[in-house]
Structure formats: C-alpha cells, structure tokens
Design an enzyme around this catalytic site. Sequence first.
Site, PDB file in Angstrom:
ATOM      1  N   GLU A   8       0.880  -0.970  -0.184  1.00 23.05           N
ATOM      2  CA  GLU A   8       0.261   0.048   0.000  1.00 23.05           C
ATOM      3  C   GLU A   8       1.208   1.051  -0.239  1.00 23.05           C
ATOM      4  O   GLU A   8       0.420   2.735   0.487  1.00 23.05           O
ATOM      5  CB  GLU A   8      -1.028   0.360   1.268  1.00 23.05           C
ATOM      6  CG  GLU A   8      -1.997  -1.250   1.333  1.00 23.05           C
ATOM      7  CD  GLU A   8      -2.674  -1.239   0.118  1.00 23.05           C
ATOM      8  OE1 GLU A   8      -2.404  -0.697  -1.144  1.00 23.05           O
ATOM      9  OE2 GLU A   8      -3.746  -2.247   0.094  1.00 23.05           O
ATOM     10  N   HIS A  64      -3.460   2.022   8.575  1.00 25.75           N
ATOM     11  CA  HIS A  64      -4.043   1.658   7.913  1.00 25.75           C
ATOM     12  C   HIS A  64      -3.961   0.164   8.987  1.00 25.75           C
ATOM     13  O   HIS A  64      -2.566  -0.574   8.999  1.00 25.75           O
ATOM     14  CB  HIS A  64      -2.931   1.312   6.064  1.00 25.75           C
ATOM     15  CG  HIS A  64      -4.353  -0.076   6.049  1.00 25.75           C
ATOM     16  ND1 HIS A  64      -5.810  -0.031   5.026  1.00 25.75           N
ATOM     17  CD2 HIS A  64      -3.748  -0.905   5.286  1.00 25.75           C
ATOM     18  CE1 HIS A  64      -6.112  -0.976   4.976  1.00 25.75           C
ATOM     19  NE2 HIS A  64      -5.112  -2.336   4.405  1.00 25.75           N
ATOM     20  N   HIS A 100      -6.973  -2.908   9.556  1.00 23.88           N
ATOM     21  CA  HIS A 100      -8.073  -4.012   9.543  1.00 23.88           C
ATOM     22  C   HIS A 100      -9.432  -4.131  10.569  1.00 23.88           C
ATOM     23  O   HIS A 100      -9.023  -5.383  11.311  1.00 23.88           O
ATOM     24  CB  HIS A 100      -7.997  -5.567   9.292  1.00 23.88           C
ATOM     25  CG  HIS A 100      -7.506  -5.511   7.733  1.00 23.88           C
ATOM     26  ND1 HIS A 100      -6.621  -6.662   6.782  1.00 23.88           N
ATOM     27  CD2 HIS A 100      -6.704  -4.260   6.942  1.00 23.88           C
ATOM     28  CE1 HIS A 100      -5.832  -6.240   5.715  1.00 23.88           C
ATOM     29  NE2 HIS A 100      -6.003  -4.846   5.836  1.00 23.88           N
ATOM     30  N   GLU A 141     -17.458  12.326  22.553  1.00 25.89           N
ATOM     31  CA  GLU A 141     -16.652  12.655  21.644  1.00 25.89           C
ATOM     32  C   GLU A 141     -16.093  12.815  20.664  1.00 25.89           C
ATOM     33  O   GLU A 141     -15.305  13.187  19.948  1.00 25.89           O
ATOM     34  CB  GLU A 141     -15.320  12.042  23.036  1.00 25.89           C
ATOM     35  CG  GLU A 141     -15.440  11.559  24.497  1.00 25.89           C
ATOM     36  CD  GLU A 141     -14.866  12.695  25.049  1.00 25.89           C
ATOM     37  OE1 GLU A 141     -13.455  13.179  24.530  1.00 25.89           O
ATOM     38  OE2 GLU A 141     -15.238  14.056  25.907  1.00 25.89           O
ATOM     39  N   HIS A 158     -12.913  -3.687   3.801  1.00 27.16           N
ATOM     40  CA  HIS A 158     -11.288  -3.745   4.198  1.00 27.16           C
ATOM     41  C   HIS A 158     -10.939  -3.329   5.747  1.00 27.16           C
ATOM     42  O   HIS A 158      -9.863  -4.445   6.051  1.00 27.16           O
ATOM     43  CB  HIS A 158     -10.813  -3.364   2.670  1.00 27.16           C
ATOM     44  CG  HIS A 158      -9.038  -3.847   2.492  1.00 27.16           C
ATOM     45  ND1 HIS A 158      -8.272  -3.490   1.509  1.00 27.16           N
ATOM     46  CD2 HIS A 158      -8.195  -3.362   3.318  1.00 27.16           C
ATOM     47  CE1 HIS A 158      -7.489  -3.869   1.862  1.00 27.16           C
ATOM     48  NE2 HIS A 158      -7.124  -3.864   3.571  1.00 27.16           N
TER      49      HIS A 158
HETATM   50  P1  13P Z   1       0.681  -5.722   2.890  1.00 31.45           P
HETATM   51  O1  13P Z   1       1.542  -6.805   3.865  1.00 31.45           O
HETATM   52  O2  13P Z   1       1.843  -5.439   2.000  1.00 31.45           O
HETATM   53  O3  13P Z   1       1.085  -4.098   3.662  1.00 31.45           O
HETATM   54  O4  13P Z   1      -0.232  -5.313   2.747  1.00 31.45           O
HETATM   55  C1  13P Z   1      -1.049  -5.783   3.706  1.00 31.45           C
HETATM   56  C2  13P Z   1      -2.563  -4.736   3.754  1.00 31.45           C
HETATM   57  O5  13P Z   1      -3.528  -4.807   4.622  1.00 31.45           O
HETATM   58  C3  13P Z   1      -3.217  -4.400   2.374  1.00 31.45           C
HETATM   59  O6  13P Z   1      -4.332  -3.986   1.911  1.00 31.45           O
HETATM   60 ZN    ZN Z   2      -5.568  -3.963   3.710  1.00 36.93          ZN
END
Ligand code: 13P
Ligand code: ZN
Length: 278
Positions: A121, A145, A147, A175, A216
Amino acid sequence: MILREYKNILDAEFMKGFIRMANDGWELGWHERNGGNLSYRIKPEEVEQVRGYFSPKEWREIGTSVPKLAKEFFLVTGSGKFFRNVSIKPEDSLCIIELDDKGENYRIVWGLVNGGKPTSELPSHLMNHEVKMLATGGAHRVIYHAHTTNVIALTFVLPLEDKVFTRELWEMATECPVVFPEGIGVVPWMVPGGRDIAVATSRLMEKYNVAIWAHHGMFASGEDFDLTFGLMHTVEKSAEILVKMLSMQPNKRQTITTQDFRDLAKDFNVNLPEEFLE
Ligand code: 13P
Ligand code: ZN
C-alpha cells in the site's frame, strides 16, 4: 566522520514510538497475519540522528508520483510482514526508505534485513502523506492502515456514504465529533495495493483524517503516533458500539440530536460541517 547518536538505531524515539504503535494495533486485533501497514515521515533532525546506520539499496519505482515528498525519508512496515512480529524483530519487519528528487522512486536505506519491500500500500501511504503534509503545513507525519473489525462489519450494512458513516459514528460516542469534527470519508470496494485506490483515498484525505475502505479497513492520518492511533481507536470503538446497538435492535430509542451536536460544537469550540447536521 558519520555520527551515530544512538548505540542502536532502535533506541531512536521515533523508532520506539512506531514499534509501540504497531504492537498496540496487533493487541487490539486489527492486524491478522500481515494485515495493515504503518508509515512515518521522519523529521530531518531524526534522519541525521540515525544516518550512520544507513546502507542504501537500489532505486525502485513507487508506482505513483509524489513530487512534494521528494527526498523525504519514511519508516514503513514491510509487505507481507506481520504486525505481531514488529516488536520482536523490527529490523526484519520494517524499513526506512528515501525518495528521489522527483518523488517517483524510492530506495531502502535501512531494515528488511532478510529481504523484501515496503508495504504493497506504499502508493496510498505516500499519496496520503503528500495531501496531508500540504493540508496541515507539514504537521501530519503518520499514516496508518488497519483492518478494524467493527468498521469493516458496518460497511456491509450501512450505505457507503460519508454522511451516513460520519453521522452514525458521531452519534455513538459524545467525544467523536470532537475527535473527528471534519467527518469520515468512504471509499467503495476497490482492488487494494495500486494507484487507483491511492488516488481515491488521497482525494478524501484532502477533507478528512479518516477514510474507510469498504469491506477492507481504514486509513487514518495524524501528527504523531498517539494522535493517529487514538483517532483509529476512537472510530473503531464507536463502530463497536454501533454494531452492539444494531445487534440488540435496529432502531435507536434515543440518540444525540442535531441540536445536541450544535451545543457541543459551541462549548467545545469545534466546527462541525453543516452537511452532517442537516
Ligand atoms: P502489506 O503486507 O503489503 O502491507 O499488505 C497488507 C494489507 O493490509 C493490504 O491492504
Ligand atoms: Zn489492508
């Protein structure tokens, strides 16, 4: 003579902050396997503190162009690396990269000692960094980023609209409008890892500090590790409350009203965009 300010590069404050944040995300369950990635735009004085540890590798294409980030250095998680391992083997899981004078190529100058490359990413991270650096006069340095389970769950039941996510998540915790007054952007499902999703996300980041990737996860931007982690945590906690609420019954018996938000904005001195108060 090249100075080594630290006995070990891992003693640098930005390195310790990065590793702690990655581990906190792992402990909260946001990083199954290699899920998620983190990047930090290193301050010039911090680069000088650790430059003695650099050994530059070959230049490679970023896959997009970020001219405003030319010659900047970033600490980044490696592609396919597990957040679970960052704190126990950081030199295998992370790398420092340098961008060239056009912002089109990068080279690894430290880390990934067993091979590999920065997160897949990287285009999204760098395009978000560029947009947020310009929008904040250089203040924002962290792009994260993750999940995040509850936010992902909500992208299957709520309309994928900025206004709906912003308003619902604001309502779940008093908040929230203070922590993310500018709201939240939503990117529809897209193929991850490329330039298209990076362009779509960075457009939203011109306006917001959080972008949800449908089915995602999330991207968050902030000035430092505490603020960026705290932002991600606040949004995900709010999403958890919404998931619990929706699991009990589909409708709210009572909630925070538009007038309540106006009163809160006045007392807390935050500007809540009218588009989310209608
Ligand atoms: P990477 O292992 O390449 O960082 O990818 C993980 C991910 O969350 C892709 O969206
Ligand atoms: Zn991801």
